[in-house]
Design a protein around this motif. Structure first.
Motif, PDB file in Angstrom:
ATOM      1  N   GLN A 129       0.902  -1.188  -0.277  1.00 51.63           N
ATOM      2  CA  GLN A 129      -0.214   0.215   0.097  1.00 51.63           C
ATOM      3  C   GLN A 129       0.832   1.302  -0.029  1.00 51.63           C
ATOM      4  O   GLN A 129       0.605   2.198  -0.372  1.00 51.63           O
ATOM      5  CB  GLN A 129      -1.084   0.057   1.118  1.00 51.63           C
ATOM      6  CG  GLN A 129      -0.432  -0.533   2.437  1.00 51.63           C
ATOM      7  CD  GLN A 129      -0.234  -1.773   2.662  1.00 51.63           C
ATOM      8  OE1 GLN A 129      -0.908  -2.478   1.669  1.00 51.63           O
ATOM      9  NE2 GLN A 129      -0.003  -2.478   3.694  1.00 51.63           N
ATOM     10  N   PHE A 149      -5.977  -1.618  -5.510  1.00 50.30           N
ATOM     11  CA  PHE A 149      -6.019  -1.913  -4.095  1.00 50.30           C
ATOM     12  C   PHE A 149      -7.246  -3.059  -4.088  1.00 50.30           C
ATOM     13  O   PHE A 149      -6.882  -4.053  -3.179  1.00 50.30           O
ATOM     14  CB  PHE A 149      -6.790  -0.865  -3.454  1.00 50.30           C
ATOM     15  CG  PHE A 149      -5.672   0.175  -2.734  1.00 50.30           C
ATOM     16  CD1 PHE A 149      -4.686  -0.416  -1.612  1.00 50.30           C
ATOM     17  CD2 PHE A 149      -5.252   1.033  -3.182  1.00 50.30           C
ATOM     18  CE1 PHE A 149      -3.964   0.330  -1.142  1.00 50.30           C
ATOM     19  CE2 PHE A 149      -4.247   2.183  -2.515  1.00 50.30           C
ATOM     20  CZ  PHE A 149      -3.602   1.610  -1.662  1.00 50.30           C
TER      21      PHE A 149
ATOM     22  N   SER B  93      -9.953  -3.702   1.961  1.00 52.14           N
ATOM     23  CA  SER B  93      -8.856  -3.063   1.966  1.00 52.14           C
ATOM     24  C   SER B  93      -7.756  -4.062   2.086  1.00 52.14           C
ATOM     25  O   SER B  93      -7.715  -5.156   2.282  1.00 52.14           O
ATOM     26  CB  SER B  93      -8.667  -1.853   2.780  1.00 52.14           C
ATOM     27  OG  SER B  93      -9.627  -1.077   2.867  1.00 52.14           O
TER      28      SER B  93
END
Ligand code: ATP
Ligand code: MG
Lengths: 249, 250, 211
Positions: A129, A149, B93
């Motif tokens: 990330q 993502f 996520s």
């Protein structure tokens, strides 16, 4: 499989600000893809392997990643030697082995491996990330970033699910796609999973909407440029220029 | 006056394209800060009801009002949060931290506030140490707790929990019970873990085949052995006076 | 089925990225933020299913699902293909980084063509799922041949040394095209029966969910 497995180590490459690292390594990757002649190639190989050594990534991890390109080269070499044309080493009836094939294969190997090594330095020394956020900094379209993502996250889900499924199928003594019957059951498995993934995507979308998703991918950014970042980047960029210069010469 | 009720449902009916009458003429009201349980056999429509309440699905008829405003499907309402039955849908996520901050960041809160909320909600469910981990590497129970943290970080007024204790070990289950008991928000909890509901809710709604069968104080309703049996449920052991074990523990 | 790092000339690489950027811009124009979760989840699904190796006779092949992606995802399938190729390079070292642009064009263009060809057919053969699936299957098979053709042309332009090898590899694509076409045909038949809305769902329609 997970490239950022060793992102927590500490080395000059690891502490390098992900944005500056991107500025330095991406051009170098293209330089490696562009070089044509022996001196430039050797320099590229030298720079990329030095980088990996500095990064302190475990050698076994690196070798495991290099396995893919390596097999590719192993397969390519004999085919290239048989098809490349040019000066003949051996000739037998219509088949001949060419010397230039060997040279081309070596060039291919050096280019592919250097690019891969640089790539490992880029993505293997920062959390995934963090690398993505660095890309965000360079104004990659937000939709593309959100896509990266979320895709990343769901790849793992399906890897696991397919793994389970294939194991279950194998336990029942069944190989995918053997004959027409195998084909039919393969298709029904795929369709089931396909529909399930489609329905899951709707639930995921709902979950995002419930938490206020509007299309942008909000992230907290903690980048801070230090003098050493600038130094490392300028060093690497000058090396890139040097390699190009040597190659043109 | 309606003001006392934070959530009201009037004559709510819903059908899926390939399954009709999943919910029929459902009505109930929930007051502010109330903790209400929702019980019913598999496939009775509990999850569907929650999806309607938070505006994911649109009812064919009837109306839902939350905090004096009508719930419109597809519109983001930060006051209502929903804990999905499957945490895989909710943790989208790449790290837990990103997931917990996703909601607050979308609410355009200042950065410090976002970080504070994330840290606090992770701490609450006991997952602070997992903050940098990837959701796909968590265990089933950890995923459940993490999903709970993503809900808590939104600090909503109304929370819908769908099976909050599935996959949890007894320690974490106890932890979730303690969290819920301390919560001042309005809660609806759907669960097959009736002992858990007994400890966390004052009132319970029994639903079967899309209809509300009965609602009332939780101990009274769950001790009705005949009612429970006729809807594929089992009276919780702790409500049986002859049960020495639970008696001794009291 | 991909072009790997180190094979292409830098000019072709640059051209590939330019063309891919154009395709991506086109797709970004068509895509709405509502489509992202679907693109991501389905993209991940296709990515993983393209990793499965099928045994065919003595060899094993893996499918690309490019045609199916074009049909199910429409123009935004370019984005799913781009991300898929990126992760394939990152996680499994298939394909390459410098060739990401070229590979996106090689797979994205056929996906677009399939979508473009399938759309009018779907309108005409609305009540005839068999014909439609057959057309989809044939189109999916053709994607492989188109992709193989593109690979051949690109490598030819990149320099002489790899031409021989490119011919050897393209020849192997005949069988892949056949298998891909057959599988796509069967999948489409099923989908048209069970969940036809999946195929044209450009917008997130009414949300459905199960427990
Ligand atoms: N997406 C859907 N499409 C069609 N039918 C559905 C869908 N989701 C649920 N159903 C059906 O609606 C009914 C109610 O489902 P729901 O998920 O609300 O049950 P539930 O009470 O949550 O059950 P459980 O306790 O097993 O979670 C079931 O009969 C189910 O088969
Ligand atoms: Mg449910």
């Amino acid at each position: 499989m997970e490239l950022d497995q060793y992102a927590r180590l500490r080395s000059p490459i690891h502490t390098w600000d992900a944005r500056w690292k991107l500025i330095a390594i991406v051009p170098l990757i293209f330089v490696c893809a562009a070089v044509k002649h022996a001196p430039g190639l050797l320099c590229a190989a030298l720079v990329s392997s030095t980088m990996v050594i500095i990064s302190g990534l475990p050698i076994r991890h690196v070798l495991k990643i290099l396995k893919g390109p390596f097999y590719f080269i192993i397969i390519m070499t004999p085919v290239l030697m048989l098809t490349s044309g040019g000066e003949r080493l051996i000739s037998w009836k219509v088949v001949s082995v060419y010397r230039s094939g060997l040279y081309i294969a070596a060039r291919l190997a050096i280019k592919a491996l250097s690019i891969m090594l640089l790539f490992i330095c880029l993505f293997g020394t920062a959390r995934f990330q963090e690398s993505m956020k660095a890309m965000e900094f360079f104004k990659l379209p937000p939709i593309l970033l959100s896509l990266l993502f979320f895709t990343y996250r769901y790849i793992f889900l399906y890897l696991e699910e397919f793994g389970k499924l294939l194991t279950a199928a194998r336990l029942r003594g069944y190989t995918l796609l053997r004959g027409l019957k195998g084909l039919k059951s393969t298709v029904s498995i795929l369709v089931t999973l396909l529909i399930r993934s489609y329905e899951q995507s709707e639930r995921v979308y709902a979950a995002m909407r419930l938490r206020g998703y509007t299309g942008a991918f909000p992230t907290l950014c903690h980048f801070k440029t230090q003098a050493s970042d600038v130094l490392k980047t300028s060093l690497l960029l000058s090396l890139s220029v040097l390699i190009v210069y040597m190659d043109v010469l | 006056m309606k003001e006392n009720f934070i959530l009201t449902l009037e004559n709510l009916s819903f059908s899926y394209p390939d399954k009709s009458d999943v919910l029929k003429e459902v009505c109930f009201r929930i007051s502010s800060s109330e903790h209400v349980g929702l019980v019913g056999p598999n496939g009775s429509g509990k999850t569907t009801l929650f999806l309607l309440l938070c505006g994911i699905l649109t009812p064919q008829s009837g109306r839902i009002t939350a905090m004096g405003k009508r719930v419109a499907a597809g519109r983001f309402n930060p006051n209502i949060a929903y804990l999905f039955q499957s945490p895989e849908d909710q943790l989208f996520s790449t790290t837990l931290f990103d997931d917990v901050t996703f909601g607050p960041l979308n609410m355009a809160l200042p950065q410090e506030e976002v970080e504070l909320r994330a840290a606090r909600s992770l701490e609450q469910v006991g997952c602070s140490s997992l903050s940098e981990r990837a959701p796909h590497h968590l265990s089933g129970g950890e995923k459940r707790l993490a999903a709970f943290a993503t809900v808590l970080s939104m600090m909503p007024d109304i929370i819908l929990l769908d099976e909050p204790t599935s996959n949890l070990d007894s320690l974490n289950r106890r932890n979730v019970i303690n969290i819920i008991r301390q919560m001042k928000q309005t809660l609806m909890i759907c669960s097959h873990d009736l002992e858990f509901l007994l400890e966390t809710c004052q009132r319970v709604i029994l639903i079967d085949r899309g209809r509300i069968i009965r609602e009332g104080p939780i101990v009274e309703l769950l001790s009705d052995e005949r009612l429970m049996k006729s809807h594929n449920l089992e009276k919780p052991h702790s409500l049986t006076p002859h049960n020495r074990l639970s008696h001794d523990h009291r | 089925m991909h072009i790997s790092d180190g094979v292409l000339d830098i000019k072709i690489i640059a051209g590939g990225f330019t063309a891919a950027a154009g395709l991506t811009a086109l797709a970004l124009k068509k895509v709405k933020s509502d489509d992202i979760p679907r693109l991501a989840v389905m993209g991940a699904f296709f990515f993983v299913s393209s990793l499965i190796h099928f045994k065919v006779g003595i060899t094993s092949i893996h499918l690309t699902f490019i045609g199916l992606m074009g049909i199910i995802l429409g123009i935004p399938s370019i984005l799913a293909i781009l991300t898929g190729l990126f992760f394939q390079a990152v996680m499994f070292q298939h394909g390459g980084i410098s060739t990401l642009g070229v590979n996106t064009v090689i797979f994205g263009l056929p996906a677009l063509l399939v979508y473009g060809a399938f759309l009018p057919l779907a309108k005409r053969w609305k009540g005839r799922p068999f014909c439609l699936s057959l057309a989809g299957g044939i189109l999916a098979g053709l994607t492989i041949l188109t992709a193989a053709g593109l690979i051949l042309v690109i490598i030819r332009f990149s320099g002489d040394e790899f031409t021989g090898i490119a011919f050897v590899f393209s020849a192997a694509h005949g069988i892949l095209a056949l298998v891909e076409g057959v599988i796509t045909f069967f999948i489409l038949r099923r989908l048209l029966k069970i969940k036809p809305e999946m195929l044209y769902a450009y917008k997130a329609g009414t949300l459905e969910s199960s427990g």
